[in-house]
Design a protein around this motif. Sequence first.
Motif, PDB file in Angstrom:
ATOM      1  N   UNK A   1       0.803  -1.210   0.000  1.00  0.00           N
ATOM      2  CA  UNK A   1       0.000   0.000   0.000  1.00  0.00           C
ATOM      3  C   UNK A   1       0.839   1.264   0.000  1.00  0.00           C
ATOM      4  N   UNK A   2       1.903   1.271   0.805  1.00  0.00           N
ATOM      5  CA  UNK A   2       2.805   2.424   0.843  1.00  0.00           C
ATOM      6  C   UNK A   2       3.504   2.590  -0.501  1.00  0.00           C
ATOM      7  N   UNK A   3       3.814   1.481  -1.135  1.00  0.00           N
ATOM      8  CA  UNK A   3       4.438   1.518  -2.461  1.00  0.00           C
ATOM      9  C   UNK A   3       3.487   2.133  -3.488  1.00  0.00           C
ATOM     10  N   UNK A   4       2.228   1.728  -3.425  1.00  0.00           N
ATOM     11  CA  UNK A   4       1.224   2.287  -4.344  1.00  0.00           C
ATOM     12  C   UNK A   4       1.038   3.780  -4.064  1.00  0.00           C
ATOM     13  N   UNK A   5       0.963   4.147  -2.782  1.00  0.00           N
ATOM     14  CA  UNK A   5       0.813   5.556  -2.435  1.00  0.00           C
ATOM     15  C   UNK A   5       1.967   6.388  -2.990  1.00  0.00           C
ATOM     16  N   UNK A   6       3.178   5.845  -2.969  1.00  0.00           N
ATOM     17  CA  UNK A   6       4.331   6.604  -3.452  1.00  0.00           C
ATOM     18  C   UNK A   6       4.153   7.023  -4.902  1.00  0.00           C
ATOM     19  N   UNK A   7       3.490   6.177  -5.702  1.00  0.00           N
ATOM     20  CA  UNK A   7       3.212   6.551  -7.095  1.00  0.00           C
ATOM     21  C   UNK A   7       2.080   7.575  -7.173  1.00  0.00           C
ATOM     22  N   UNK A   8       1.091   7.439  -6.289  1.00  0.00           N
ATOM     23  CA  UNK A   8       0.012   8.438  -6.237  1.00  0.00           C
ATOM     24  C   UNK A   8       0.604   9.798  -5.865  1.00  0.00           C
ATOM     25  N   UNK A   9       1.535   9.776  -4.931  1.00  0.00           N
ATOM     26  CA  UNK A   9       2.181  11.022  -4.493  1.00  0.00           C
ATOM     27  C   UNK A   9       2.923  11.693  -5.646  1.00  0.00           C
ATOM     28  N   UNK A  10       3.502  10.908  -6.528  1.00  0.00           N
ATOM     29  CA  UNK A  10       4.209  11.472  -7.685  1.00  0.00           C
ATOM     30  C   UNK A  10       3.252  12.298  -8.541  1.00  0.00           C
ATOM     31  N   UNK A  11       2.000  11.878  -8.593  1.00  0.00           N
ATOM     32  CA  UNK A  11       0.986  12.609  -9.362  1.00  0.00           C
ATOM     33  C   UNK A  11       0.559  13.865  -8.607  1.00  0.00           C
ATOM     34  N   UNK A  12       0.133  13.688  -7.361  1.00  0.00           N
ATOM     35  CA  UNK A  12      -0.450  14.795  -6.600  1.00  0.00           C
ATOM     36  C   UNK A  12       0.566  15.869  -6.235  1.00  0.00           C
TER      37      UNK A  12
ATOM     38  N   UNK B   1       2.683  12.594 -14.214  1.00  0.00           N
ATOM     39  CA  UNK B   1       3.008  11.210 -14.574  1.00  0.00           C
ATOM     40  C   UNK B   1       1.767  10.312 -14.643  1.00  0.00           C
ATOM     41  N   UNK B   2       1.942   9.165 -15.273  1.00  0.00           N
ATOM     42  CA  UNK B   2       0.879   8.178 -15.436  1.00  0.00           C
ATOM     43  C   UNK B   2      -0.262   8.760 -16.272  1.00  0.00           C
ATOM     44  N   UNK B   3      -1.496   8.597 -15.837  1.00  0.00           N
ATOM     45  CA  UNK B   3      -2.678   9.117 -16.523  1.00  0.00           C
ATOM     46  C   UNK B   3      -3.805   9.202 -15.505  1.00  0.00           C
ATOM     47  N   UNK B   4      -4.903   9.839 -15.882  1.00  0.00           N
ATOM     48  CA  UNK B   4      -6.043   9.911 -14.963  1.00  0.00           C
ATOM     49  C   UNK B   4      -6.546   8.512 -14.641  1.00  0.00           C
ATOM     50  N   UNK B   5      -6.647   7.675 -15.679  1.00  0.00           N
ATOM     51  CA  UNK B   5      -7.155   6.316 -15.491  1.00  0.00           C
ATOM     52  C   UNK B   5      -6.251   5.511 -14.567  1.00  0.00           C
ATOM     53  N   UNK B   6      -4.934   5.629 -14.778  1.00  0.00           N
ATOM     54  CA  UNK B   6      -3.990   4.913 -13.941  1.00  0.00           C
ATOM     55  C   UNK B   6      -4.035   5.430 -12.507  1.00  0.00           C
ATOM     56  N   UNK B   7      -4.176   6.728 -12.330  1.00  0.00           N
ATOM     57  CA  UNK B   7      -4.240   7.304 -10.994  1.00  0.00           C
ATOM     58  C   UNK B   7      -5.474   6.821 -10.246  1.00  0.00           C
ATOM     59  N   UNK B   8      -6.600   6.768 -10.938  1.00  0.00           N
ATOM     60  CA  UNK B   8      -7.830   6.251 -10.332  1.00  0.00           C
ATOM     61  C   UNK B   8      -7.633   4.797  -9.914  1.00  0.00           C
ATOM     62  N   UNK B   9      -7.026   4.007 -10.781  1.00  0.00           N
ATOM     63  CA  UNK B   9      -6.785   2.595 -10.472  1.00  0.00           C
ATOM     64  C   UNK B   9      -5.869   2.453  -9.254  1.00  0.00           C
ATOM     65  N   UNK B  10      -4.858   3.322  -9.161  1.00  0.00           N
ATOM     66  CA  UNK B  10      -3.945   3.270  -8.013  1.00  0.00           C
ATOM     67  C   UNK B  10      -4.664   3.649  -6.723  1.00  0.00           C
ATOM     68  N   UNK B  11      -5.547   4.639  -6.776  1.00  0.00           N
ATOM     69  CA  UNK B  11      -6.314   5.023  -5.588  1.00  0.00           C
ATOM     70  C   UNK B  11      -7.210   3.880  -5.127  1.00  0.00           C
ATOM     71  N   UNK B  12      -7.830   3.201  -6.073  1.00  0.00           N
ATOM     72  CA  UNK B  12      -8.693   2.067  -5.731  1.00  0.00           C
ATOM     73  C   UNK B  12      -7.877   0.929  -5.129  1.00  0.00           C
ATOM     74  N   UNK B  13      -6.687   0.696  -5.675  1.00  0.00           N
ATOM     75  CA  UNK B  13      -5.811  -0.342  -5.138  1.00  0.00           C
ATOM     76  C   UNK B  13      -5.335   0.023  -3.739  1.00  0.00           C
ATOM     77  N   UNK B  14      -4.972   1.293  -3.563  1.00  0.00           N
ATOM     78  CA  UNK B  14      -4.528   1.776  -2.256  1.00  0.00           C
ATOM     79  C   UNK B  14      -5.629   1.595  -1.210  1.00  0.00           C
ATOM     80  N   UNK B  15      -6.873   1.892  -1.580  1.00  0.00           N
ATOM     81  CA  UNK B  15      -8.009   1.714  -0.685  1.00  0.00           C
ATOM     82  C   UNK B  15      -8.160   0.244  -0.302  1.00  0.00           C
TER      83      UNK B  15
END
Length: 226
Positions: free
Chosen positions: A66-77, A204-218
Motif C-alpha cells: 500500500x505504501x508503495x502504491x501511495x508513493x506513485x500516487x504522491x508522484x501525481x499529486x 506522470x501516469x494518466x487519470x485512469x492509472x491514478x484512479x486505479x492506483x487510488x482504488x488499489x490503495x483503498x
Amino acid sequence: MKIKASLIVVTTLGCLLLAGSMVWANTETTATETSTEVVSETNAVAVETIDQSSIVPKTEADKTKGVEVWSDIYKVLSHPRCVNCHVPDDRPRWSGKHYGKTQVHGMNVQATATRMGKPGEQMCTTCHAKTNSDVPHGPPGAEVWALAPVEMIWWDKSSKELCAIVKDPSKTGGRDISSFAEHISHDALVAWGWNPGLGREPAPFSAEKTVAMLEQWLALGLPCPE
C-alpha cells in the motif's frame, strides 16, 4: 525558432496589456457573480465527516504494498501540474523543469477569496482561455480555470503529510477515497494536468492509472509512509 520566440513574446505582451488595461463590458458586480458561480461549482461537494479511520491494512504485506502504491500516487499529486494551484495563499506558483527556479505567478496575479482573481481586474480568464494556447509555453487553458479550494493545500507537502490530507474528507471537499478517485476521473481541470499544452511536462501516469492506483490503495487499507 525566431518565429516561435516572437509568438511567445507577442502572446505574453498581449496578456500583460489585457490584464493592465482591460475594460469589462459588464460591471464589477457581474464579474463577481461569475466568480462566485464558478467557485461554487468547484466546491460543489458538501463537506461531510466520513470515517475512514477503520480502514487499515490487513497484513504487513498489504501495508508494504500500500505504501508503495501511495508513493506513485504522491508522484501525481505532488507534481507541478497539480501543486502549482494547490497553494496556501492566493498566489499560484510557476514551477517545474521548464521554469527553472520556482516563482510566484507573474503579472501580479492574486486569486483572492474567489480563487479566480480580483473581480473586474485580473481574472484568471484574462489570459487563460478554455483551451491551451497553440504557442509553446503560452497560457494554458481549461473549461474552468481557478485555484483549488483553500482547504486543499498540497504545496510543499511531504509524502506523509499529503497522504494524511488525502485521507481527511474535510480537506478534500468532503470526499472519501472512492469519491476522490471519481473526482479525478471526471473533472476537466484535473484532466488538464495530463494535457498541459506545448512545452510543459504533464503529470506522470494518466487519470485512469491514478484512479486505479487510488482504488488499489483503498483495497490495501490506505497506509501512509511513516
